[in-house]
Design a protein around this motif. Structure first.
Motif, PDB file in Angstrom:
ATOM      1  N   GLY A  29      -7.687  -1.220  15.891  1.00 36.09           N
ATOM      2  CA  GLY A  29      -8.163  -2.601  15.953  1.00 36.09           C
ATOM      3  C   GLY A  29      -9.384  -2.830  15.085  1.00 36.09           C
ATOM      4  N   SER A  30     -10.266  -1.801  14.996  1.00 33.83           N
ATOM      5  CA  SER A  30     -11.462  -1.904  14.147  1.00 33.83           C
ATOM      6  C   SER A  30     -11.070  -2.038  12.682  1.00 33.83           C
ATOM      7  CB  SER A  30     -12.356  -0.672  14.336  1.00 33.83           C
ATOM      8  OG  SER A  30     -12.842  -0.600  15.663  1.00 33.83           O
ATOM      9  N   TYR A  31     -10.107  -1.218  12.258  1.00 40.53           N
ATOM     10  CA  TYR A  31      -9.667  -1.275  10.861  1.00 40.53           C
ATOM     11  C   TYR A  31      -8.938  -2.579  10.553  1.00 40.53           C
ATOM     12  CZ  TYR A  31     -10.965   3.515   9.700  1.00 40.53           C
ATOM     13  OH  TYR A  31     -11.680   4.650   9.441  1.00 40.53           O
ATOM     14  N   ILE A  32      -8.090  -3.016  11.475  1.00 41.25           N
ATOM     15  CA  ILE A  32      -7.372  -4.283  11.274  1.00 41.25           C
ATOM     16  C   ILE A  32      -8.366  -5.439  11.202  1.00 41.25           C
ATOM     17  CG2 ILE A  32      -5.765  -5.926  12.336  1.00 41.25           C
ATOM     18  CD1 ILE A  32      -4.281  -3.475  13.498  1.00 41.25           C
ATOM     19  N   GLY A  33      -9.321  -5.439  12.135  1.00 38.10           N
ATOM     20  CA  GLY A  33     -10.353  -6.474  12.119  1.00 38.10           C
ATOM     21  C   GLY A  33     -11.164  -6.440  10.840  1.00 38.10           C
ATOM     22  N   GLY A  34     -11.466  -5.228  10.349  1.00 39.73           N
ATOM     23  CA  GLY A  34     -12.210  -5.086   9.101  1.00 39.73           C
ATOM     24  C   GLY A  34     -11.456  -5.662   7.919  1.00 39.73           C
ATOM     25  N   THR A  65     -15.525  -3.056   9.475  1.00 41.12           N
ATOM     26  CA  THR A  65     -14.917  -2.014  10.306  1.00 41.12           C
ATOM     27  C   THR A  65     -15.985  -1.221  11.042  1.00 41.12           C
ATOM     28  OG1 THR A  65     -13.036  -1.805   8.781  1.00 41.12           O
ATOM     29  CG2 THR A  65     -13.406   0.008  10.306  1.00 41.12           C
ATOM     30  N   GLU A  66     -17.088  -0.914  10.341  1.00 38.42           N
ATOM     31  CA  GLU A  66     -18.159  -0.148  10.981  1.00 38.42           C
ATOM     32  C   GLU A  66     -18.782  -0.938  12.128  1.00 38.42           C
ATOM     33  OE1 GLU A  66     -21.992   2.669   9.991  1.00 38.42           O
ATOM     34  OE2 GLU A  66     -20.910   1.680   8.359  1.00 38.42           O
ATOM     35  N   ARG A  67     -18.874  -2.250  11.984  1.00 40.15           N
ATOM     36  CA  ARG A  67     -19.419  -3.069  13.079  1.00 40.15           C
ATOM     37  C   ARG A  67     -18.562  -2.907  14.338  1.00 40.15           C
ATOM     38  NH1 ARG A  67     -20.072  -7.080   8.701  1.00 40.15           N
ATOM     39  NH2 ARG A  67     -22.285  -7.271   8.224  1.00 40.15           N
ATOM     40  N   TYR A  68     -17.242  -2.974  14.153  1.00 41.35           N
ATOM     41  CA  TYR A  68     -16.330  -2.828  15.300  1.00 41.35           C
ATOM     42  C   TYR A  68     -16.394  -1.416  15.882  1.00 41.35           C
ATOM     43  CZ  TYR A  68     -14.181  -7.309  14.022  1.00 41.35           C
ATOM     44  OH  TYR A  68     -13.957  -8.647  13.744  1.00 41.35           O
ATOM     45  N   LEU A  69     -16.481  -0.402  15.003  1.00 38.05           N
ATOM     46  CA  LEU A  69     -16.523   0.979  15.479  1.00 38.05           C
ATOM     47  C   LEU A  69     -17.810   1.273  16.245  1.00 38.05           C
ATOM     48  CD1 LEU A  69     -15.016   2.986  12.473  1.00 38.05           C
ATOM     49  CD2 LEU A  69     -14.016   2.698  14.749  1.00 38.05           C
ATOM     50  N   LEU A  70     -18.924   0.715  15.790  1.00 31.47           N
ATOM     51  CA  LEU A  70     -20.182   0.903  16.515  1.00 31.47           C
ATOM     52  C   LEU A  70     -20.103   0.302  17.913  1.00 31.47           C
ATOM     53  CD1 LEU A  70     -22.819   0.228  13.690  1.00 31.47           C
ATOM     54  CD2 LEU A  70     -22.356   2.417  14.822  1.00 31.47           C
ATOM     55  N   ALA A  71     -19.425  -0.833  18.024  1.00 33.41           N
ATOM     56  CA  ALA A  71     -19.231  -1.447  19.342  1.00 33.41           C
ATOM     57  C   ALA A  71     -18.309  -0.586  20.207  1.00 33.41           C
ATOM     58  CB  ALA A  71     -18.641  -2.851  19.180  1.00 33.41           C
ATOM     59  N   ALA A  72     -17.290   0.020  19.579  1.00 35.32           N
ATOM     60  CA  ALA A  72     -16.365   0.890  20.316  1.00 35.32           C
ATOM     61  C   ALA A  72     -17.086   2.132  20.841  1.00 35.32           C
ATOM     62  CB  ALA A  72     -15.198   1.295  19.413  1.00 35.32           C
ATOM     63  N   VAL A  73     -17.968   2.716  20.024  1.00 39.61           N
ATOM     64  CA  VAL A  73     -18.736   3.887  20.463  1.00 39.61           C
ATOM     65  C   VAL A  73     -19.683   3.496  21.603  1.00 39.61           C
ATOM     66  CG1 VAL A  73     -20.376   5.672  19.783  1.00 39.61           C
ATOM     67  CG2 VAL A  73     -18.588   4.979  18.198  1.00 39.61           C
ATOM     68  N   PHE A  81     -14.498  -6.926  -1.725  1.00 37.38           N
ATOM     69  CA  PHE A  81     -13.469  -6.759  -0.699  1.00 37.38           C
ATOM     70  C   PHE A  81     -13.607  -5.417   0.013  1.00 37.38           C
ATOM     71  CE2 PHE A  81      -9.286  -5.053   0.491  1.00 37.38           C
ATOM     72  CZ  PHE A  81      -8.931  -5.967   1.479  1.00 37.38           C
ATOM     73  N   PHE A  82     -13.680  -4.327  -0.753  1.00 40.42           N
ATOM     74  CA  PHE A  82     -13.725  -3.001  -0.131  1.00 40.42           C
ATOM     75  C   PHE A  82     -15.041  -2.763   0.595  1.00 40.42           C
ATOM     76  CE2 PHE A  82     -10.390  -2.189  -3.362  1.00 40.42           C
ATOM     77  CZ  PHE A  82      -9.382  -1.789  -2.488  1.00 40.42           C
ATOM     78  N   SER A  83     -16.137  -3.316   0.090  1.00 41.46           N
ATOM     79  CA  SER A  83     -17.405  -3.179   0.811  1.00 41.46           C
ATOM     80  C   SER A  83     -17.343  -3.945   2.129  1.00 41.46           C
ATOM     81  CB  SER A  83     -18.573  -3.671  -0.041  1.00 41.46           C
ATOM     82  OG  SER A  83     -18.486  -5.061  -0.291  1.00 41.46           O
ATOM     83  N   CYS A  84     -16.686  -5.106   2.128  1.00 40.86           N
ATOM     84  CA  CYS A  84     -16.534  -5.895   3.361  1.00 40.86           C
ATOM     85  C   CYS A  84     -15.626  -5.184   4.356  1.00 40.86           C
ATOM     86  CB  CYS A  84     -15.965  -7.271   3.040  1.00 40.86           C
ATOM     87  SG  CYS A  84     -17.142  -8.424   2.301  1.00 40.86           S
ATOM     88  N   VAL A  85     -14.553  -4.545   3.865  1.00 39.16           N
ATOM     89  CA  VAL A  85     -13.653  -3.796   4.754  1.00 39.16           C
ATOM     90  C   VAL A  85     -14.450  -2.748   5.522  1.00 39.16           C
ATOM     91  CG1 VAL A  85     -11.767  -2.116   4.849  1.00 39.16           C
ATOM     92  CG2 VAL A  85     -11.531  -4.139   3.424  1.00 39.16           C
ATOM     93  N   VAL A  86     -15.243  -1.967   4.788  1.00 35.85           N
ATOM     94  CA  VAL A  86     -16.005  -0.885   5.419  1.00 35.85           C
ATOM     95  C   VAL A  86     -17.096  -1.434   6.335  1.00 35.85           C
ATOM     96  CG1 VAL A  86     -17.417   1.147   4.994  1.00 35.85           C
ATOM     97  CG2 VAL A  86     -15.521   0.633   3.472  1.00 35.85           C
ATOM     98  N   ALA A  87     -17.816  -2.447   5.880  1.00 33.82           N
ATOM     99  CA  ALA A  87     -18.928  -2.995   6.669  1.00 33.82           C
ATOM    100  C   ALA A  87     -18.435  -3.623   7.971  1.00 33.82           C
ATOM    101  CB  ALA A  87     -19.692  -4.023   5.839  1.00 33.82           C
ATOM    102  N   PHE A 122     -14.040  11.527  18.286  1.00 30.17           N
ATOM    103  CA  PHE A 122     -12.933  10.829  17.618  1.00 30.17           C
ATOM    104  C   PHE A 122     -13.461   9.577  16.919  1.00 30.17           C
ATOM    105  CE2 PHE A 122      -9.508   7.576  17.889  1.00 30.17           C
ATOM    106  CZ  PHE A 122      -8.593   8.179  17.033  1.00 30.17           C
ATOM    107  N   PHE A 123     -14.334   8.846  17.602  1.00 25.89           N
ATOM    108  CA  PHE A 123     -14.942   7.650  17.000  1.00 25.89           C
ATOM    109  C   PHE A 123     -15.910   8.039  15.870  1.00 25.89           C
ATOM    110  CE2 PHE A 123     -14.113   5.789  21.332  1.00 25.89           C
ATOM    111  CZ  PHE A 123     -13.134   4.904  20.914  1.00 25.89           C
ATOM    112  N   ILE A 124     -16.728   9.064  16.105  1.00 20.52           N
ATOM    113  CA  ILE A 124     -17.682   9.495  15.083  1.00 20.52           C
ATOM    114  C   ILE A 124     -16.943   9.959  13.829  1.00 20.52           C
ATOM    115  CG2 ILE A 124     -19.399  11.267  14.499  1.00 20.52           C
ATOM    116  CD1 ILE A 124     -20.379  11.113  17.394  1.00 20.52           C
ATOM    117  N   GLY A 125     -15.821  10.650  14.017  1.00 24.37           N
ATOM    118  CA  GLY A 125     -15.022  11.095  12.885  1.00 24.37           C
ATOM    119  C   GLY A 125     -14.525   9.946  12.038  1.00 24.37           C
ATOM    120  N   ASN A 126     -14.274   8.815  12.684  1.00 22.81           N
ATOM    121  CA  ASN A 126     -13.812   7.651  11.936  1.00 22.81           C
ATOM    122  C   ASN A 126     -14.957   6.924  11.253  1.00 22.81           C
ATOM    123  OD1 ASN A 126     -10.745   6.847  12.257  1.00 22.81           O
ATOM    124  ND2 ASN A 126     -11.373   7.803  14.179  1.00 22.81           N
ATOM    125  N   LEU A 127     -16.187   7.244  11.637  1.00 18.22           N
ATOM    126  CA  LEU A 127     -17.338   6.659  10.954  1.00 18.22           C
ATOM    127  C   LEU A 127     -17.617   7.345   9.614  1.00 18.22           C
ATOM    128  CD1 LEU A 127     -19.808   6.044  13.920  1.00 18.22           C
ATOM    129  CD2 LEU A 127     -18.799   4.302  12.443  1.00 18.22           C
TER     130      LEU A 127
END
Length: 311
Positions: A146-151, A109-117, A101-107, A61-66
């Protein structure tokens, strides 16, 4: 627009990689190929995770969001391709802001998702019997949301802080994307507050996520060392090896970009490093999560067998 003796810039010129027309066409073909491969790899992985019930677990589920790796390269590649095939290198202030803006959103968000994984792998290895109960669907959904909101919040702060500055002087950016460092050099307003805010936003996000990952893997390694059999230790480590490689590639490329001494700075080397984490790194991620992954390979094999009779 003029402020004092300065003309405020409203557009920039992205130099790109080279002024050689033939080389630009070759590069455009290479970048287009890499972009399509990245798209195919990410979408294949997402479709497999969605369609195979054996991959309906918190980890996948987390990998799919990556898959937002594809969106990250989509922020940069279209402009790179446009610059390679067009003589018009102009980039509006609004376009520059949107790209940042969009590059920062993704970057972010990925930081938070990597921590979640990392937390997911920590629970799976350190508390396997409590894994299903702990990593509930509501918790997984909450971590991703939360990762997306934080991103988004980090991206708003980062971009608004940057474009609060006024830019003047030469409008030439000798790079292939619109980044904060060259913009700060063009600023004709004081950047002390900007630098403090940026340090706070980036520093807190990066350090907090790295700390979460380090704590998770410290406990994971301790748990692996307590496993008696060598085969058991290998099996436990293999479940988090792909994520660990992604973390090293992601943070390693960023550290190489931004943690180097100024005395070793080279524009060409900077472009190559930036190309690695904006294009090449994102191409590797689908391979990292699938090549040595038995579950994904089995899902892919079943998908191929399902499609073949229809051919």
């Amino acid at each position: 627009m003029e402020v004092g003796n300065h003309t405020i810039l409203t557009e920039f010129i992205l130099v790109g990689f080279s002024a050689d027309t033939r080389l630009q066409l070759i590069l455009s073909g290479i970048f287009l190929m890499l972009y399509l491969i990245t798209f195919s790899g990410n979408m294949t992985l997402v479709i497999l995770i969605q369609n195979d019930s054996h991959l309906h677990t918190p980890k996948y589920f987390f990998i799919g969001n990556l898959f937002l790796d594809f969106w990250y390269t989509s922020v940069y590649t279209p402009k790179i391709l446009a610059n390679c095939v067009s003589e018009d290198k102009h980039f509006s202030l609004a376009g520059c802001g949107a790209q940042m803006f969009f590059s920062c959103v993704v970057a972010y968000t990925e930081r938070y998702l990597l921590a979640a994984v990392a937390y997911d792998r920590h629970v799976a290895i350190c508390n396997p019997f409590l894994y299903s109960g702990t990593m509930s669907s509501s918790l997984c959904t909450g971590l991703v949301a939360g990762s997306y909101i934080g991103g988004f919040l980090n991206a708003i702060a980062h971009t608004a802080n940057t474009f609060h500055l006024s830019f003047c002087g030469k409008n030439i950016i000798d790079h292939f994307f619109c980044g904060a460092p060259p913009l700060v050099k063009m600023s004709c307003t004081d950047t002390k507050v900007y630098e403090k805010v940026l340090l706070g936003v980036v520093g807190f996000t990066v350090l907090s996520n790295i700390l979460a990952i380090l704590i998770s893997y410290f406990n994971i390694f301790l748990a692996i060392l307590r496993i008696c059999s060598a085969s058991g230790r290998r099996k436990a480590f293999s479940t988090c090896a792909s994520h660990l490689i992604s973390v090293v590639l992601f943070y390693g490329s960023l550290l190489f970009m931004y943690a180097r001494p100024s005395s070793t700075y080279s524009l060409e080397r900077d472009k190559v490093a930036a190309l690695f984490y904006t294009v090449v790194n994102l191409l590797l991620n689908p391979l990292i999560y699938s090549v040595r992954n038995k579950d994904v390979k089995e899902a892919f094999r079943k998908a191929i067998h399902t499609i073949q009779p229809q051919g």
